[in-house]
Design an enzyme around this catalytic site. Structure first.
Site, PDB file in Angstrom:
ATOM      1  CE  LYS A 128      -3.902  -1.420   3.121  1.00 24.85           C
ATOM      2  NZ  LYS A 128      -5.062  -1.813   1.810  1.00 24.85           N
ATOM      3  CD  GLU A 166      -5.259  -7.921   3.264  1.00 25.05           C
ATOM      4  OE1 GLU A 166      -6.212  -7.806   4.592  1.00 25.05           O
ATOM      5  OE2 GLU A 166      -5.712  -7.352   2.306  1.00 25.05           O
ATOM      6  NE  ARG A 181     -11.100  -9.739  -2.322  1.00 23.45           N
ATOM      7  CZ  ARG A 181     -11.527  -8.667  -3.249  1.00 23.45           C
ATOM      8  NH1 ARG A 181     -11.485  -9.277  -3.892  1.00 23.45           N
ATOM      9  NH2 ARG A 181     -11.374  -7.645  -2.370  1.00 23.45           N
TER      10      ARG A 181
END
Length: 507
Positions: A278, A350, A352
């Protein structure tokens, strides 16, 4: 790990002067012609004088407006507090408006030990809403502050002044308000814990601590057990961290249970994005990525403390998503619990993956319905903003969640699962990929989760709904109503209300 502040709640119908509360809270609303002083226990002369002075005092009755005035000797309190309830509809206020007004007043009265709240409450439901709002407003997270830097002490005692005080139904309603508020506040504290202190192992320990004294069973699956049993999603997400993942199963199974439900919660204790890193600015709130797991844990504990006749199991899918030489790479394929394979195209998708394991494991026990809760997608905030959560899944379950949320005072909105999104998850090397169509990404994520909801023995799909709380779980702005800065505890009240509603329908 942390100690939650709990407020004492009581109700009286008369003799307010004998209550000895330090502050008395009364309400002001926004009428069509200006501020309106709501029904209150002040002497008529004092009430009329105050009502005539509202505009001169600059009081509007807007939500979150809280003003302190000198006390009125006839009612005993040292301070008179006016709290705004917002716009009035026919001079009436909703239960949620009362909940927020009480919460806002108590939140802004930190440093005052005892408060009497005399908002207009003629019913048990209204009085309970005021009590719940007050208990939620009395929350502050200060677990890691030094004594010198600690915030003002929260309100410790709240007296609800209401004609409903003599109704025998109020005592259990106040008990429920206290239990639910405690669950919300415990969720807030878990989410507010820094990732240096809260990681999969310590989250599992916190679950055990919170469950002490309640009729629940807590089972912790460590990394060895996860590998043995085939939880490839949780292992794949957690393998980049030096802190191994955990699956925590919390079971409440009273002998008189009328229905069997399952809750699944996303518990990413910190989300760096993994190899698909990120941007730095997007990581600063990522300690909140375990808010779903915290919510389902504390909702179950509240249901257990309330003694509701339901068999309820919560699955906490706990992992830390970090980049390292051992981390899952884009294009890796993971084998999930139950055998399905997933190509990981983006390691920042991640949540899910861990939820897929949890949904498959929950499905294996054939519950009557499954609800999952997750801070799953930034797309949720694009679609619905920072205060409205999404619910997706089977129409009947989604509608029931929306109805429960409305009753609880939480904002949820139903979203569809378009059929055309499923083909975008196709993978040339696995059963499916973990990302698909970018536009409508919140719904694409839910379509992915749907693939891991199992079937009943007759081949019918287990009823299911997915709650995406990505924005509402963490308040980066100013406090409002009974909602503090940072962790909000969203979804706990909706889950408890949903369980109660299911029991009513199956009675």
């Amino acid at each position: 790990m942390f100690k939650n502040h709990e407020v004492t709640l009581r109700a009286i119908a008369k003799d307010l002067k004998k209550d000895e509360s330090q502050a008395l809270v009364i309400g002001v609303g926004q009428g069509t012609d200006g501020p309106v002083l709501l029904d209150n226990p002040l002497p008529v002369k004092a009430a009329n004088a105050l009502a005539a002075s509202l505009q001169v005092l600059g009081i509007t009755g807007a939500a979150d407006e809280v003003r302190r005035l000198p006390g009125v000797p006839e009612v005993g309190a040292q301070v008179l507090v006016l709290t705004g309830v917002g716009r009035l509809t026919g001079n009436q206020t909703s239960e949620e408006a009362l909940r927020r007004a009480a919460g806002s007043a108590v939140r802004q009265l930190a440093g005052v030990e005892s408060v009497a709240v005399a908002l207009p409450t003629t019913t048990v439901g209204q009085a309970a809403a005021v009590a719940e709002g007050a208990a939620l407003g009395a929350y502050t997270y200060s677990g890691l502050r030094t004594a010198e830097a600690a915030a003002k002490a929260n309100v410790g005692s709240v007296t609800i002044f209401t004609p409903a005080a003599d109704d025998p139904a109020l005592a259990p309603a106040l008990k429920r308000a206290a239990i639910v508020a405690k669950a919300v506040n415990a969720t807030r504290s878990l989410v507010n814990e820094p990732p240096s202190h809260l990681y999969p192992e310590t989250f599992a320990e916190a679950a055990k601590d919170l469950a002490k004294g309640l009729p629940v069973k807590v089972t912790v699956l460590d990394e060895k057990r996860l590998e043995r049993d085939g939880y490839g999603g949780i292992l794949g997400v957690g393998q980049g961290s030096s802190r191994p993942p955990r699956m925590v199963k919390v079971e409440y199974a009273p002998t008189r249970a009328k229905v069997k439900l399952a809750l699944v919660g996303k518990g990413i204790t910190f989300d760096s994005g993994g190899i698909s890193l990120k941007p730095a600015g997007s990581m600063m709130t990522m300690k909140c990525d375990m808010a779903g797991a915290a919510a389902v844990l504390n909702a179950l504990l509240a249901v257990a403390e309330l003694g509701l006749p339901v068999r309820l199991t919560a699955w906490l899918c706990l992992a830390e998503n970090m980049p390292s030489a051992t981390a899952t790479r884009p294009s890796d394929v993971l084998t999930m619990f139950g055998g399905k394979t997933v190509e990981v195209l983006n390691t920042d998708a991640e949540g899910r993956l861990v939820m897929a394991d949890g949904l498959a494991a929950a499905s294996a026990e054939l519950p009557d319905a499954i609800l999952d809760v997750a801070t799953l997608t930034g797309a949720q905030m694009v679609a619905l903003g920072k205060r409205v959560s999404a619910v997706m899944g089977d129409d009947g379950v989604s509608a029931a969640v929306k109805a429960a949320a409305d009753r609880a005072g939480e904002l949820f909105w139903p979203m569809p699962l378009p059929e055309e999104l499923r083909p975008t998850l196709d993978s040339p090397v696995a059963d499916l990929a973990n990302i698909g169509e970018k536009m409508g990404g919140m719904m694409t994520a839910a379509v992915f989760l749907n693939e891991f909801v199992g079937e009943n023995k007759d081949g019918s799909k287990i009823p299911w709904a997915h709650l995406d709380i990505a924005g509402p779980a963490f308040n980066e702005g100013s406090a409002f109503g009974y909602t503090p800065k940072q962790a909000t505890g969203v979804a706990v009240r909706t889950l408890v209300s949903y369980v109660e509603d299911v029991l009513v329908r199956t009675a």
